[in-house]
Design an enzyme around this catalytic site. Structure first.
Site, PDB file in Angstrom:
ATOM      1  N   SER A 237       1.038  -1.161   0.068  1.00  0.00           N
ATOM      2  CA  SER A 237       0.128  -0.056  -0.042  1.00  0.00           C
ATOM      3  C   SER A 237       1.042   1.146   0.062  1.00  0.00           C
ATOM      4  CB  SER A 237      -0.908  -0.079   1.153  1.00  0.00           C
ATOM      5  OG  SER A 237      -1.504   1.255   1.484  1.00  0.00           O
TER       6      SER A 237
ATOM      7  N   TYR B  24      -1.473  -0.458  10.824  1.00  0.00           N
ATOM      8  CA  TYR B  24      -1.428  -0.712   9.416  1.00  0.00           C
ATOM      9  C   TYR B  24      -0.088  -0.460   8.600  1.00  0.00           C
ATOM     10  CZ  TYR B  24      -3.501  -1.178   4.484  1.00  0.00           C
ATOM     11  OH  TYR B  24      -3.952  -1.393   3.204  1.00  0.00           O
TER      12      TYR B  24
END
Length: 268
Positions: free
Chosen positions: A164, A177
């Protein structure tokens, strides 16, 4: 855990003539979003696909879609956060199709929100799936990928890890995350250096905002924050990332795509 086989039904498709004809791919997170789109895309290119996710009904639907177009797929309903289960998923590819050429680690969990309000089980879930599950799948797949690189006509095999842009820059309320995705990016580069001379290509794809269900799993405050941040942004479709994976996996042996960032045009 269960395994279901779906065979060709005689429908003409790129599977019989695509650029990945004769290869086998394992795709995690194949029940929805990027994983689902990637599995369908690789099947269009001719790969036999092992669909890995916890939701048996959902991967069954994906397998049916592949089969209806003349492709080949098997389902492996399991939790990749269990190392033994991850190993069984890889063995399914070898037992069903005789080989493994491509691993796409697309499974992911995003449970962002205020640190004080976060539950430890949410942090554990992100570490278990985003990082440990990816590690377990890669470890189990490597011997077969090394063999494919030596013995296949392509003379190369691929691991594509979906990270990501959160693996490139940290942000408030995204700490765990961020940690998992930074870890994915770092591990991919380390593995790339370790196995590049063995013709096992390690690639990391880092999407920006993609229109998937991940955003809906966050704390309410984080969902509102995301909505504000991406207001007016036309998010990527999962198929956009699937196209990136297909580009990597269909590249000739001489070309390795180490890292690819794909953002919406509107995303700052």
């Amino acid at each position: 855990m269960s395994f279901g086989a779906y065979q060709e039904k005689g429908h003409p498709m790129a599977a019989s003539q695509g650029r990945l004809h004769g290869t086998t791919a394992v795709v995690t997170g194949a029940s929805s979003g990027i994983g689902r789109a990637t599995a369908l895309r690789l099947a269009e290119e001719g790969a036999a696909v092992v669909l890995v996710a916890r939701r048996e009904d959902k991967i069954g639907e994906v397998a049916d879609a592949i089969s209806a177009q003349g492709g080949r797929a098997v389902t492996a309903a399991l939790d990749i956060a269990d190392a033994d289960a991850a190993a069984r998923a890889v063995e399914t590819a070898v037992s069903e199709f005789g080989r493994l050429d491509i691993l796409v680690n697309a499974a992911g969990v995003m449970l962002n929100g205020d640190t004080l309000q976060a539950e430890l089980r949410e942090w554990d879930a992100m570490v278990d799936v985003n990082l440990k599950g990816l590690m377990y799948m890669t470890k189990a797949a490597l011997p077969h990928l090394l063999d494919a690189a030596k013995t296949s006509d392509r003379q190369v095999s691929d691991v594509v890890n979906i990270s990501s842009v959160a693996g490139r820059a940290a942000a408030p309320t995204v700490a765990i995350y961020n940690a998992t995705k930074f870890g994915v990016t770092a591990a991919t580069e380390s593995w790339r250096q370790e196995y590049t001379r063995s013709n096992v290509r390690f690639s990391v794809v880092e999407p920006g905002a993609v229109d998937t269900g991940l955003f809906g799993h966050q704390q309410q405050h984080a969902q509102e924050q995301s909505a504000t941040m991406f207001a007016g942004v036309e998010k990527l479709h999962p198929e956009d990332i699937a196209d990136a994976v297909a580009y990597i996996a269909t590249s000739p042996r001489r070309r390795a795509v180490n890292e690819m960032v794909v953002r919406p045009t509107d995303q700052a």
